[in-house]
Design an enzyme around this catalytic site. Sequence first.
Site, PDB file in Angstrom:
ATOM      1  N   ARG A   3     -16.844 -19.297 -13.397  1.00  0.00           N
ATOM      2  CA  ARG A   3     -15.980 -18.677 -13.830  1.00  0.00           C
ATOM      3  C   ARG A   3     -16.986 -17.625 -14.906  1.00  0.00           C
ATOM      4  O   ARG A   3     -17.967 -18.352 -15.782  1.00  0.00           O
ATOM      5  CB  ARG A   3     -14.930 -19.265 -14.552  1.00  0.00           C
ATOM      6  CG  ARG A   3     -14.024 -20.165 -13.648  1.00  0.00           C
ATOM      7  CD  ARG A   3     -13.229 -19.547 -12.521  1.00  0.00           C
ATOM      8  NE  ARG A   3     -12.295 -18.547 -13.190  1.00  0.00           N
ATOM      9  CZ  ARG A   3     -10.935 -19.000 -13.661  1.00  0.00           C
ATOM     10  NH1 ARG A   3     -10.647 -20.199 -14.005  1.00  0.00           N
ATOM     11  NH2 ARG A   3     -10.226 -18.134 -14.144  1.00  0.00           N
ATOM     12  N   PRO A  22      -2.822 -16.907 -14.410  1.00  0.00           N
ATOM     13  CA  PRO A  22      -2.298 -16.995 -15.797  1.00  0.00           C
ATOM     14  C   PRO A  22      -2.406 -18.091 -16.494  1.00  0.00           C
ATOM     15  O   PRO A  22      -2.471 -19.251 -15.860  1.00  0.00           O
ATOM     16  CB  PRO A  22      -0.557 -16.938 -15.575  1.00  0.00           C
ATOM     17  CG  PRO A  22      -0.484 -16.888 -13.910  1.00  0.00           C
ATOM     18  CD  PRO A  22      -1.828 -16.886 -13.541  1.00  0.00           C
ATOM     19  N   GLU A  23      -2.606 -18.205 -17.834  1.00  0.00           N
ATOM     20  CA  GLU A  23      -2.854 -19.320 -18.518  1.00  0.00           C
ATOM     21  C   GLU A  23      -1.727 -19.939 -19.498  1.00  0.00           C
ATOM     22  O   GLU A  23      -0.736 -19.380 -19.300  1.00  0.00           O
ATOM     23  CB  GLU A  23      -4.408 -18.951 -19.481  1.00  0.00           C
ATOM     24  CG  GLU A  23      -5.227 -18.606 -18.729  1.00  0.00           C
ATOM     25  CD  GLU A  23      -6.480 -18.342 -19.571  1.00  0.00           C
ATOM     26  OE1 GLU A  23      -6.628 -18.753 -20.580  1.00  0.00           O
ATOM     27  OE2 GLU A  23      -7.368 -17.632 -18.747  1.00  0.00           O
TER      28      GLU A  23
END
Length: 273
Positions: free
Chosen positions: A260, A2-3
């Site tokens: 990523r 989660p950001e």
Amino acid sequence: MPEGPEIRIAADRLERALKPSVVTEVFFAFDHLKPYATRMRGRRIDAVETRGKAMLIRFDNGLSIYSHNQLYGRWVVRKAYDYPATNRQLRLAIHNQRKSALLYSASEIEVLDPVQLVSHPFLSTLGPDVLSGGTERVLERFTSKKHRRRRFSSLLLDQHFIAGTGNYLRSEILFVAGLHPRLRPMDCSTDELRVLADAAVAVARQSYRHKGITNDLEGARVLRAQGQTRSQYRHWVFGRGCKPCRLCNALIVEDTAASRRIFICPECQPVHG
Ligand SMILES: [Zn+2]
């Protein structure tokens, strides 16, 4: 992971559940934290703050519970003592007469007094938060000499550079700013860096206010009305490899940067400099 926006949304849920009532019980799974439980019982929670992707639950006696969800941590808010059926490990529970806030699987949980809070090794070195800080502070980071040789692809994941951004925001912010992830601040004009700082703040805040949607809101609304799923209309480029760019129709490229996934429109985000 989660950001910033997702953590802030979880913090809002926790605040709604926990702030109105006295805490009746706190459970810590980790032995070294258990002694704090009695000091938290009968207290109130003043606020649930976020610092980037970290959360601080502030008790009215000065203690704070620090948590960082990393990849697996997950908050669940339920009716009091109404535990969900799950194989996840319960690491922290805060109960009041009406609600239980349950944190599963997270391994990074600490209790901090006010002195420890100020000197916390992670919190005290975080960059300006894209959700709560102003654009000027974010711009200062992009124009600082110290970071001018680092690529945007690594800067936008570095919480000590700016806090709250993560992998999907990185792709979305760079697309909105029209900048290629391989570029560095030194390759860009001050105007371009200002556009990037504005995009970092605007995209993160829109994501927070509109439950993770970073695409143009009107565009997303139209696509939704046409029957597209959330994952189809949610983003400009993230997760849209080989699909046409929403602005120019070029095919979105999926690549890897700083280990990523990253998504780029080769037309809207040219490499220059
Ligand atoms: Zn494009």
